[in-house]
Motif scaffolding. Structure first.
Motif, PDB file in Angstrom:
ATOM      1  N   SER A   1       0.726  16.179  -0.309  1.00 56.89           N
ATOM      2  CA  SER A   1       0.163  14.831  -0.396  1.00 56.89           C
ATOM      3  C   SER A   1       1.035  13.790   0.307  1.00 56.89           C
ATOM      4  O   SER A   1       0.660  12.632   0.360  1.00 56.89           O
ATOM      5  CB  SER A   1      -0.045  14.434  -1.854  1.00 56.89           C
TER       6      SER A   1
ATOM      7  N   SER B   1       0.835  -1.207   0.000  1.00 55.54           N
ATOM      8  CA  SER B   1       0.000   0.000   0.000  1.00 55.54           C
ATOM      9  C   SER B   1       0.870   1.258   0.000  1.00 55.54           C
ATOM     10  O   SER B   1       0.511   2.261  -0.615  1.00 55.54           O
ATOM     11  CB  SER B   1      -0.953  -0.001   1.185  1.00 55.54           C
ATOM     12  N   PHE B   2       2.012   1.216   0.676  1.00 58.17           N
ATOM     13  CA  PHE B   2       2.932   2.352   0.675  1.00 58.17           C
ATOM     14  C   PHE B   2       3.450   2.600  -0.736  1.00 58.17           C
ATOM     15  O   PHE B   2       3.495   3.743  -1.206  1.00 58.17           O
ATOM     16  CB  PHE B   2       4.097   2.102   1.641  1.00 58.17           C
TER      17      PHE B   2
ATOM     18  N   GLU C   1       2.043   1.711  -3.603  1.00 57.52           N
ATOM     19  CA  GLU C   1       0.949   2.198  -4.445  1.00 57.52           C
ATOM     20  C   GLU C   1       0.663   3.669  -4.169  1.00 57.52           C
ATOM     21  O   GLU C   1       0.446   4.450  -5.095  1.00 57.52           O
ATOM     22  CB  GLU C   1      -0.309   1.359  -4.217  1.00 57.52           C
ATOM     23  N   THR C   2       0.660   4.057  -2.902  1.00 54.65           N
ATOM     24  CA  THR C   2       0.405   5.445  -2.549  1.00 54.65           C
ATOM     25  C   THR C   2       1.532   6.344  -3.074  1.00 54.65           C
ATOM     26  O   THR C   2       1.264   7.395  -3.648  1.00 54.65           O
ATOM     27  CB  THR C   2       0.286   5.607  -1.018  1.00 54.65           C
ATOM     28  N   MET C   3       2.770   5.921  -2.876  1.00 57.21           N
ATOM     29  CA  MET C   3       3.918   6.705  -3.329  1.00 57.21           C
ATOM     30  C   MET C   3       3.894   6.852  -4.848  1.00 57.21           C
ATOM     31  O   MET C   3       4.115   7.941  -5.374  1.00 57.21           O
ATOM     32  CB  MET C   3       5.225   6.051  -2.883  1.00 57.21           C
ATOM     33  N   THR C   4       3.585   5.775  -5.553  1.00 57.16           N
ATOM     34  CA  THR C   4       3.502   5.838  -7.013  1.00 57.16           C
ATOM     35  C   THR C   4       2.388   6.773  -7.451  1.00 57.16           C
ATOM     36  O   THR C   4       2.568   7.580  -8.367  1.00 57.16           O
ATOM     37  CB  THR C   4       3.271   4.425  -7.594  1.00 57.16           C
ATOM     38  N   HIS C   5       1.253   6.687  -6.786  1.00 62.87           N
ATOM     39  CA  HIS C   5       0.119   7.560  -7.116  1.00 62.87           C
ATOM     40  C   HIS C   5       0.487   9.022  -6.899  1.00 62.87           C
ATOM     41  O   HIS C   5       0.187   9.882  -7.737  1.00 62.87           O
ATOM     42  CB  HIS C   5      -1.095   7.186  -6.257  1.00 62.87           C
ATOM     43  N   GLU C   6       1.137   9.335  -5.792  1.00 59.73           N
ATOM     44  CA  GLU C   6       1.498  10.730  -5.497  1.00 59.73           C
ATOM     45  C   GLU C   6       2.568  11.242  -6.466  1.00 59.73           C
ATOM     46  O   GLU C   6       2.526  12.409  -6.881  1.00 59.73           O
ATOM     47  CB  GLU C   6       1.981  10.867  -4.051  1.00 59.73           C
TER      48      GLU C   6
END
Length: 165
Positions: free
Chosen positions: A39, A6-7, A9-14
């Motif tokens: 973010s 999840s970290f 995925e979140t980092m990639t999204h940001e």
């Protein structure tokens, strides 16, 4: 394992969000860095993503304005709806181009490096195209200006965030 996925995925999204926001013509790097930091991105990653995203459109602007610009712009200038907008854009580029014309590449670095509205990679690429500065000379100057603008914007953003926290 779930936390790291999840970290990531979140980092990639940001990172992607910061990259894409920096590509927008009005927002550019000056809005992408604060958005990335807000973010949750580390400031260095926000800077790298914003500089990369802001640099992507520059070569296309330089090349295509030069190739298509003269024909298309002269045709659009004659239209009722887009004519005044084209004239305004050309006037703005020529006004910003005074500094660049005088100091050439150093002026282009300064134009892109000052983090104010109406300056940035889009305006720098447009001015470079209108002044017939070669792509191989304009792109490094625009990149250096973006790095300077990123450093200034990040310092201001971190200072503002530290004042608010």
């Amino acid at each position: 394992m779930l936390f790291s996925e999840s970290f990531f995925e979140t980092m990639t999204h940001e990172l992607l969000m910061t990259f894409l926001v920096a590509m927008a013509p009005v927002i550019e790097l000056r809005g992408a860095i604060p958005a990335g930091i807000a973010s949750g991105l580390p400031p260095a990653l926000a800077c790298i993503a914003a500089v990369a995203g802001n640099l992507v459109p520059a070569p296309f602007i330089i090349v295509y304005i030069r190739l298509l610009g003269r024909r298309v712009v002269s045709w659009l200038r004659g239209t009722r709806f887009l004519g005044p907008k084209i004239v305004w854009l050309e006037r703005r580029a020529h006004l910003k181009g005074r500094l660049v014309r005088k100091y050439r590449l150093a002026g282009l670095v300064i134009l892109v490096g000052i983090p104010l509205p109406g300056t940035g990679a889009w305006t720098g690429a447009l001015v470079a195209s209108l002044l017939d500065i070669r792509l191989r000379h304009a792109l490094p100057a625009i990149f250096l200006g973006l790095v300077i603008a990123a450093a200034i914007t990040t310092a201001i953003t971190l200072g503002v965030f530290n004042l608010l926290i």
